[in-house]
Enzyme design. Structure first.
Site, PDB file in Angstrom:
ATOM      1  N   GLU A 217      -6.932   3.818  -5.272  1.00 40.67           N
ATOM      2  CA  GLU A 217      -8.091   4.236  -4.479  1.00 40.67           C
ATOM      3  C   GLU A 217      -8.512   5.610  -4.965  1.00 40.67           C
ATOM      4  OE1 GLU A 217      -9.425   4.894   0.170  1.00 40.67           O
ATOM      5  OE2 GLU A 217      -7.430   5.503  -0.485  1.00 40.67           O
TER       6      GLU A 217
ATOM      7  N   ASP B 196      -2.935   4.738  -2.422  1.00 40.00           N
ATOM      8  CA  ASP B 196      -3.909   5.386  -1.547  1.00 40.00           C
ATOM      9  C   ASP B 196      -4.334   6.744  -2.123  1.00 40.00           C
ATOM     10  OD1 ASP B 196      -5.193   5.404   1.180  1.00 40.00           O
ATOM     11  OD2 ASP B 196      -3.973   7.208   1.381  1.00 40.00           O
TER      12      ASP B 196
ATOM     13  N   ASP C  71       0.852  -1.186   0.000  1.00 33.66           N
ATOM     14  CA  ASP C  71       0.000   0.000   0.000  1.00 33.66           C
ATOM     15  C   ASP C  71       0.892   1.241   0.000  1.00 33.66           C
ATOM     16  OD1 ASP C  71      -2.151   1.766   0.376  1.00 33.66           O
ATOM     17  OD2 ASP C  71      -3.162   0.334   1.700  1.00 33.66           O
TER      18      ASP C  71
ATOM     19  N   HIS D  60     -10.571  -1.750   5.156  1.00 33.77           N
ATOM     20  CA  HIS D  60     -10.185  -1.226   6.467  1.00 33.77           C
ATOM     21  C   HIS D  60     -10.843   0.106   6.797  1.00 33.77           C
ATOM     22  CE1 HIS D  60      -7.592   0.736   3.588  1.00 33.77           C
ATOM     23  NE2 HIS D  60      -7.305   1.657   4.480  1.00 33.77           N
ATOM     24  N   ASP D  61     -11.496   0.724   5.821  1.00 38.27           N
ATOM     25  CA  ASP D  61     -12.158   2.010   6.044  1.00 38.27           C
ATOM     26  C   ASP D  61     -13.680   1.899   6.083  1.00 38.27           C
ATOM     27  OD1 ASP D  61      -9.890   3.607   6.231  1.00 38.27           O
ATOM     28  OD2 ASP D  61      -9.773   3.940   4.071  1.00 38.27           O
TER      29      ASP D  61
END
Length: 543
Positions: free
Chosen positions: A241, A191, A96, A315-316
């Protein structure tokens, strides 16, 4: 045809996966310990959220050094061993990359704070702030008194945005990719990468929070092409993302002809329970909107052979079975239905740790049980707005990112087998019922269902590469779509809620059941009965 549409990615949040030291924090050796479990599940890639040196203000998304391992997770030797051991099992490791911003503890920012003009230009310092808002609440600007300047932070105040207009910054980040590629990393997740290009002119936003000025910015495609080409990652699995993006932009980001990314994450479908598009204002799921979003994104992206990551969890995000399913009386059935919906879509499915066993929201009762910086910020914001504490805690219980970050539930032992110490975040109290140990050898478990879904994707071209074809239905909570590839066709029937539904279809005799989440099927000549949260996939049999 996108080769990665035959693959399945498993996301690991290392801090909550498995602790081998007893300090309450998951670690890299913990991932190595569970590689055989992931091989058994059948996944092709493991995406690990950041384990680099970080003050952990935002659980590692505030990176202080991109090429050093935070000691809380282990050592570089541990990472080398993980890459090797995963490769031995035919699993690639994805890292990531948080390239929109760094921690304010990064040496680059520390040099900027010291007044070094070279490094001040690594970030975005201005004489005057705009009225832009941080995505974590409050102003997106922080004043540095001794510099008499403001720096931009679209996220936490300790996450300073990088200045991608500076070619030296871009070269530094390319070197990070080159470093990890040389280590044997097989892919990268970027990200909030569509926020990296900021406007030439910084001005107040009198219509919103500022995002319309920096989302999918003026040079974002140019910068992505440069990053990919100069690091030689064109043929690797890469996913961006995309924050508040548009379908038109994603058609470019993931178009093979553009040579930017293999696929995109978009989040429009995960806002269908946001009232007025506001995360912290609750409403029931808008099923019509959910279906129309899937229909539009699936059909538009395939027009230009662009691919997407398909997912409901990460995870969000809160746990999907609590959010869109029923985590009480229809827990396993609804978890399997949601899995069916995602794994038969066109694109690359992503499984978030614990999703494959139906882990649920945490249902914390007290604010001191939360750890997430966004949740803690918004707790105070909502209280200051005058909302009763009971209502605020209910909102956090539905929306907090900590819902996805509770420790992985391995077995019925203390702390769900995650750690022998005190876990950094409280384990969900339902771990004695929901855990890997209970499901691993049960052919009717959620885990076994996920194994079957992954196996089917690799077995049938129609699932991996078939065209997505919408199927019109006037019933909001009934979602039906088709996948078509050469002479094969899949018909996917999904009941999204707990009310029984009857579906009338033509030519049912041409199909056989491929997978379903009830033990039996209720199908007559032209009619299918769908029970609460039922999922049925019918496969055409070529003549």
């Amino acid at each position: 045809m996108n080769k990665f549409e035959e693959a399945v990615v498993y996301q690991i949040y290392p801090k909550s996966f498995f602790d081998t030291t007893g300090n309450g924090l998951g670690d890299i050796k913990g991932v190595i310990t569970k590689l055989d479990y992931l091989k058994n599940l059948g996944v092709d890639y493991i995406w690990l959220t950041p384990f680099f040196v970080s003050p952990q203000r935002d659980n590692g998304y505030d990176v202080a050094n991109y090429v050093e391992i935070d000691k809380m997770y282990g050592t570089m030797s541990d990472v080398d061993a993980l890459i090797h051991e995963a490769d031995q099992r035919g699993i690639g490791i994805m890292l990531d990359m948080v390239f929109n911003h760094t921690s304010t503890e990064h040496v680059w920012f520390q040099k900027a704070l010291a007044g070094d003009p070279e490094y001040m230009d690594y970030y975005i310092f201005k004489d005057e702030p705009t009225n832009w808002q941080s995505k974590f609440g409050g102003s997106a600007w922080e004043y540095v008194e001794h510099l008499n300047k403001w720096y931009l932070h679209l996220f936490d105040v300790t996450q300073a945005d990088l200045n991608w207009n500076n070619p030296n910054v871009r070269e530094e980040l390319k070197n990070v990719i080159r470093f990890w590629k040389a280590k044997g990393i097989k892919g990268f997740r970027f990200d909030v990468v569509n926020l990296i290009s900021k406007p030439e002119l910084f001005e107040d936003d009198h219509e919103g929070d500022g995002r319309r000025f920096y989302t999918d910015g003026p040079h974002v495609h140019e910068y992505l092409k440069e990053l990919v080409q100069d690091t030689g990652i064109e043929d690797m699995i890469t996913v961006g993302e995309m924050s508040s993006t548009s379908i038109e932009q994603c058609m470019r980001y993931a178009n093979p002809q553009e040579k930017e990314l293999a696929m995109c994450f978009n989040f429009h479908h995960l806002k269908v329970d946001y009232k007025n598009n506001q995360k912290w204002v609750l409403q029931d799921c808008d099923y019509d909107l959910l279906k129309s979003l899937f229909d539009e994104w699936q059909t538009r992206l395939q027009e230009v052979d662009s691919s997407c990551a398909v997912f409901l969890n990460n995870h969000d995000q809160p746990r999907s079975v609590s959010r869109f399913g029923d985590d009480t009386c229809n827990w396993d059935i609804s978890a399997k239905m949601l899995a069916t919906m995602i794994h038969f879509l066109k694109g690359t499915p992503y499984i978030y740790q614990g999703e494959e066993i139906g882990m649920t929201n945490a249902h914390y009762k007290e604010i001191d049980q939360y750890r997430d910086v966004e949740s803690l910020n918004y707790y105070h914001i909502l209280i200051d707005e005058g909302k009763p504490q009971e209502e605020v805690m209910h909102i956090l219980g539905e929306r907090s990112r900590d819902n996805s970050r509770t420790p992985m539930q391995w077995d019925t032992s203390l702390n769900a087998g995650f750690t022998s110490g005190t876990p950094w975040l409280g384990v969900n109290t339902n771990y004695t019922q929901i855990n890997v140990e209970n499901q691993l050898d049960d052919p009717n478990s959620i885990f076994s269902y996920y194994k079957q879904l992954i196996k089917l994707r690799k077995q049938y071209k129609v699932i991996a590469h078939g065209h997505y074809v919408p199927y019109e239905t006037s019933t909001p909570s009934l979602y039906i779509y088709q996948r078509v590839y050469q002479n094969e066709k899949c018909l996917v029937l999904l009941n999204l809620n707990k009310e029984n539904k009857t579906v009338s279809l033509d030519n049912l005799g041409d199909f056989k059941a491929l997978i379903h989440n009830y033990e039996d099927l209720i199908i007559t000549d032209q009619t299918v009965e769908l029970r609460p949260f039922e999922a049925i996939v019918l496969l055409s049999t070529p003549a």
